[in-house]
Structure formats: C-alpha cells, structure tokens
Design a protein around this motif. Sequence first.
Motif, short mmCIF file in Angstrom:
data_model
loop_
_atom_site.label_atom_id
_atom_site.label_comp_id
_atom_site.label_asym_id
_atom_site.label_seq_id
_atom_site.Cartn_x
_atom_site.Cartn_y
_atom_site.Cartn_z
N PHE A 64 0.84 -1.19 0.00
CA PHE A 64 0.00 0.00 0.00
C PHE A 64 0.88 1.24 0.00
N ALA A 65 0.45 2.26 -0.75
CA ALA A 65 1.23 3.50 -0.80
C ALA A 65 0.34 4.65 -1.29
N TYR A 66 0.57 5.84 -0.72
CA TYR A 66 -0.08 7.03 -1.26
C TYR A 66 0.61 7.40 -2.57
N LEU A 67 -0.18 7.76 -3.57
CA LEU A 67 0.36 8.22 -4.84
C LEU A 67 0.32 9.75 -4.84
N ARG A 68 1.50 10.38 -4.76
CA ARG A 68 1.60 11.83 -4.63
C ARG A 68 1.96 12.48 -5.96
N LEU A 69 1.22 13.49 -6.34
CA LEU A 69 1.52 14.27 -7.54
C LEU A 69 2.59 15.30 -7.21
N ALA A 118 4.99 11.42 -10.57
CA ALA A 118 4.42 11.15 -9.26
C ALA A 118 5.40 10.30 -8.45
N ARG A 119 5.15 10.23 -7.16
CA ARG A 119 5.98 9.42 -6.28
C ARG A 119 5.09 8.63 -5.33
N LEU A 120 5.68 7.63 -4.69
CA LEU A 120 4.95 6.79 -3.75
C LEU A 120 5.42 7.05 -2.33
N ASP A 121 4.48 7.21 -1.42
CA ASP A 121 4.77 7.26 0.01
C ASP A 121 4.22 5.98 0.63
N ARG A 122 5.11 5.11 1.04
CA ARG A 122 4.70 3.78 1.51
C ARG A 122 3.90 3.84 2.80
N MET A 123 3.00 2.87 2.93
CA MET A 123 2.19 2.73 4.14
C MET A 123 2.56 1.41 4.82
#
Length: 247
Positions: A94-99, A161-166
């Motif tokens: 799971f990860a947030y997809l950040r613009l 975009a980048r990923l912020d892991r959860m």
Amino acid sequence: MDKRHRDKIAFVRVCSGRFERGMKATVARTGRSVSMSAPQKLFAEDRETIEEAYAGDVIGLNNPDAFAIGDTVYASGSPKLAFPPIPMFSPELFAYLRLEDPGARKAFAKGVEQLLSEGCVQVLRTRDDLVGAQAPILAAVGELQFDVVLERLKSEYGVKARLDRMPYTAARWVKEGGWEAVEAAGDLFGVEAVADVYGRPVLLFKNAWAVGKLADDAPDLAPVLLPYSFAPSEEEQAKLNKAKKRK
C-alpha cells in the motif's frame, strides 16, 4: 492505435452461441443493456471491425464504463445467465500516490482513472475523501504494479508522481453492516479504515497477527470481514451512492 485517443476496450470471450455485430446484450451484474455496434479484433497495434464471432473467440468491445472484470454478458431477451464473478483479492502493498506538479492535477486524475478501469492496480481512498480530492492510495499484490503505474503516468500522461509507503500488508472488506459496523467496533489499534473505489469500507492491517487480534478487539466485526471483494450489483451501487451523498 493512436496513443492520444484513450478509448476503453473490454476483452470478452464468446463462451457459447454466435455473436453478431449490432446485437443487444445485457450485463448480468447490473442489468444494463449495451449495444455491440463496433466489435473489434485486435492484433498488436492493428484493429479490425468484425461482423460475427463464435464460441472460443476473443473480441474487443468499446467499454463506456459498462463492464467490470469478470462480468457475464448475454444476449438481451435470452434467459439470464451469470458465471461466478472473479474476486479482487487482498493486496499486500500500500502507498499514497503523490503528484509532484500541482499544475498537472487534471492529467493525474485522468491517468489514475484509466489505470484503475484497466485493473492495473486497486485504488483506495480515505473515508473523508470519497470524491477523490486527495492523494489516492494504491493497493497492489507486487512491486511491478507500482512500477507500471508510475511509468505509464509519466510516459502517457506527462505526469511525475511518487509513492509514500504505508505500513500495512493486508486488507479486509466489510461484508455486512458497512460503515455503521466499523463505527460500532470503536477505535481499533493499528488498523486503518479506508474506502474502496465503490465506497465500501476496507480495513488495513500491519500483519497477519493484527488480523487475528481483531477477533478479540471487535468480536462482532471480525466474522463479517472478507479477504476479497466483488464488483457491486446495480442495486448495491445505488445504496453506496446514497451513503456517499449523506457524507
């Protein structure tokens, strides 16, 4: 195929009988009637409109958001037929997809919607963001799905975009009771409640031990959790839409 023309094609296998161009068909899950006016045969980048197809053939149909993966489509006027649906299993990453560029928000939203409709990855939302105004949560089974999303957003939509892991490794869908059942369970330590693309509650857990511990922390909620889900019927979706409006 023209990359600038982002139409949607659903691939369908003819299981029995004879398919004819222009025939009317019904989607078993929703009861929606669809006109098969432009069936296509695809090979690499080539397309060819076909007039008929037989059992065993795979054809491409324009998809105006009428079909979901695993849907059964049968000839209108015939007795209803529905094969068992194909479930969406619990993701493990799971990860947030950040613009990274706020000016590309429109292209970003369009790209995420397209990749979601293709089944490239599952998308979840925080409960207070059912309309999709915040960063979406990507849910995947393997790392390759994340890589595909980032690369296609960049190459096809010009979006970086980048990923912020959860810190979660398992998801469980609430089969009965909806958000009311989640609220009745009270605060659940180490568990995050989010919504799937249809607005249904999904609980995220850090590990298998946390999933098992829920039986002690919320004995009424644990029995109605499932490690998979199906696309909702038209009636179920109508209820979910009403719940969204109340929020």
